[in-house]
Design a protein around this motif. Structure first.
Motif, PDB file in Angstrom:
ATOM      1  N   MET A 287     -13.954  23.190  37.239  1.00 38.62           N
ATOM      2  CA  MET A 287     -12.716  22.958  37.956  1.00 38.62           C
ATOM      3  C   MET A 287     -11.616  22.804  36.913  1.00 38.62           C
ATOM      4  N   GLY A 288     -10.581  23.573  37.089  1.00 37.69           N
ATOM      5  CA  GLY A 288      -9.465  23.513  36.163  1.00 37.69           C
ATOM      6  C   GLY A 288      -8.517  22.365  36.465  1.00 37.69           C
ATOM      7  N   GLY A 289      -7.622  22.150  35.551  1.00 33.16           N
ATOM      8  CA  GLY A 289      -6.665  21.058  35.702  1.00 33.16           C
ATOM      9  C   GLY A 289      -5.752  21.227  36.907  1.00 33.16           C
ATOM     10  N   CYS A 290      -5.299  22.463  37.135  1.00 29.18           N
ATOM     11  CA  CYS A 290      -4.418  22.714  38.289  1.00 29.18           C
ATOM     12  C   CYS A 290      -5.154  22.480  39.599  1.00 29.18           C
ATOM     13  N   ALA A 291      -6.417  22.891  39.664  1.00 32.04           N
ATOM     14  CA  ALA A 291      -7.204  22.688  40.879  1.00 32.04           C
ATOM     15  C   ALA A 291      -7.431  21.205  41.147  1.00 32.04           C
ATOM     16  N   PHE A 292      -7.673  20.442  40.085  1.00 33.70           N
ATOM     17  CA  PHE A 292      -7.871  19.004  40.253  1.00 33.70           C
ATOM     18  C   PHE A 292      -6.603  18.332  40.764  1.00 33.70           C
ATOM     19  N   ILE A 293      -5.477  18.679  40.187  1.00 31.87           N
ATOM     20  CA  ILE A 293      -4.209  18.079  40.619  1.00 31.87           C
ATOM     21  C   ILE A 293      -3.898  18.471  42.058  1.00 31.87           C
ATOM     22  N   ALA A 294      -4.134  19.733  42.413  1.00 33.86           N
ATOM     23  CA  ALA A 294      -3.895  20.175  43.789  1.00 33.86           C
ATOM     24  C   ALA A 294      -4.795  19.419  44.769  1.00 33.86           C
ATOM     25  N   ALA A 295      -6.061  19.247  44.417  1.00 36.02           N
ATOM     26  CA  ALA A 295      -6.982  18.522  45.298  1.00 36.02           C
ATOM     27  C   ALA A 295      -6.582  17.057  45.427  1.00 36.02           C
ATOM     28  N   ALA A 296      -6.156  16.452  44.324  1.00 37.60           N
ATOM     29  CA  ALA A 296      -5.719  15.053  44.385  1.00 37.60           C
ATOM     30  C   ALA A 296      -4.482  14.910  45.276  1.00 37.60           C
ATOM     31  N   LEU A 297      -3.563  15.864  45.190  1.00 36.01           N
ATOM     32  CA  LEU A 297      -2.381  15.815  46.053  1.00 36.01           C
ATOM     33  C   LEU A 297      -2.742  16.000  47.520  1.00 36.01           C
ATOM     34  N   VAL A 298      -3.709  16.868  47.806  1.00 35.73           N
ATOM     35  CA  VAL A 298      -4.152  17.062  49.188  1.00 35.73           C
ATOM     36  C   VAL A 298      -4.786  15.785  49.728  1.00 35.73           C
ATOM     37  N   VAL A 299      -5.573  15.109  48.905  1.00 33.38           N
ATOM     38  CA  VAL A 299      -6.188  13.843  49.330  1.00 33.38           C
ATOM     39  C   VAL A 299      -5.103  12.809  49.628  1.00 33.38           C
ATOM     40  N   LEU A 300      -4.136  12.679  48.736  1.00 33.30           N
ATOM     41  CA  LEU A 300      -3.054  11.713  48.960  1.00 33.30           C
ATOM     42  C   LEU A 300      -2.231  12.063  50.196  1.00 33.30           C
ATOM     43  N   TRP A 301      -1.974  13.342  50.396  1.00 30.44           N
ATOM     44  CA  TRP A 301      -1.228  13.790  51.569  1.00 30.44           C
ATOM     45  C   TRP A 301      -1.991  13.446  52.848  1.00 30.44           C
ATOM     46  N   GLY A 302      -3.284  13.747  52.862  1.00 33.61           N
ATOM     47  CA  GLY A 302      -4.099  13.437  54.038  1.00 33.61           C
ATOM     48  C   GLY A 302      -4.196  11.950  54.304  1.00 33.61           C
ATOM     49  N   MET A 303      -4.308  11.151  53.258  1.00 33.11           N
ATOM     50  CA  MET A 303      -4.345   9.697  53.443  1.00 33.11           C
ATOM     51  C   MET A 303      -3.013   9.182  53.994  1.00 33.11           C
ATOM     52  N   GLY A 304      -1.923   9.786  53.560  1.00 38.47           N
ATOM     53  CA  GLY A 304      -0.611   9.384  54.079  1.00 38.47           C
ATOM     54  C   GLY A 304      -0.475   9.692  55.559  1.00 38.47           C
ATOM     55  N   ILE A 305      -0.933  10.872  55.958  1.00 36.48           N
ATOM     56  CA  ILE A 305      -0.869  11.220  57.382  1.00 36.48           C
ATOM     57  C   ILE A 305      -1.786  10.309  58.180  1.00 36.48           C
ATOM     58  N   TRP A 306      -2.977  10.017  57.639  1.00 32.55           N
ATOM     59  CA  TRP A 306      -3.880   9.104  58.328  1.00 32.55           C
ATOM     60  C   TRP A 306      -3.240   7.729  58.484  1.00 32.55           C
ATOM     61  N   HIS A 307      -2.554   7.270  57.450  1.00 31.05           N
ATOM     62  CA  HIS A 307      -1.900   5.960  57.506  1.00 31.05           C
ATOM     63  C   HIS A 307      -0.809   5.938  58.571  1.00 31.05           C
TER      64      HIS A 307
END
Length: 54
Positions: free
Chosen positions: A1-21
């Motif tokens: 997994m490259g650095g860009c993919a990791f950052i994109a996945a982390a942003l998706v997780v944070l985005w989803g947690m925000g919507i869940w909140h």
């Protein structure tokens, strides 16, 4: 997994947690946890199989 993919996945997780909140929908929580687990698995896989010296 490259650095860009990791950052994109982390942003998706944070985005989803925000919507869940905001909505309280368990679907967003489940999706965020799933993406987080897949991200960790991808990182561990890339660390285990990458850059082995001969």
């Amino acid at each position: 997994m490259g650095g860009c993919a990791f950052i994109a996945a982390a942003l998706v997780v944070l985005w989803g947690m925000g919507i869940w909140h905001e909505t309280g929908s368990p679907g967003w929580l489940a999706a965020s946890i799933t993406v987080a687990v897949l991200t960790v698995a991808g990182v561990l896989h890339s660390l285990g199989s990458g850059r082995k010296k001969k």
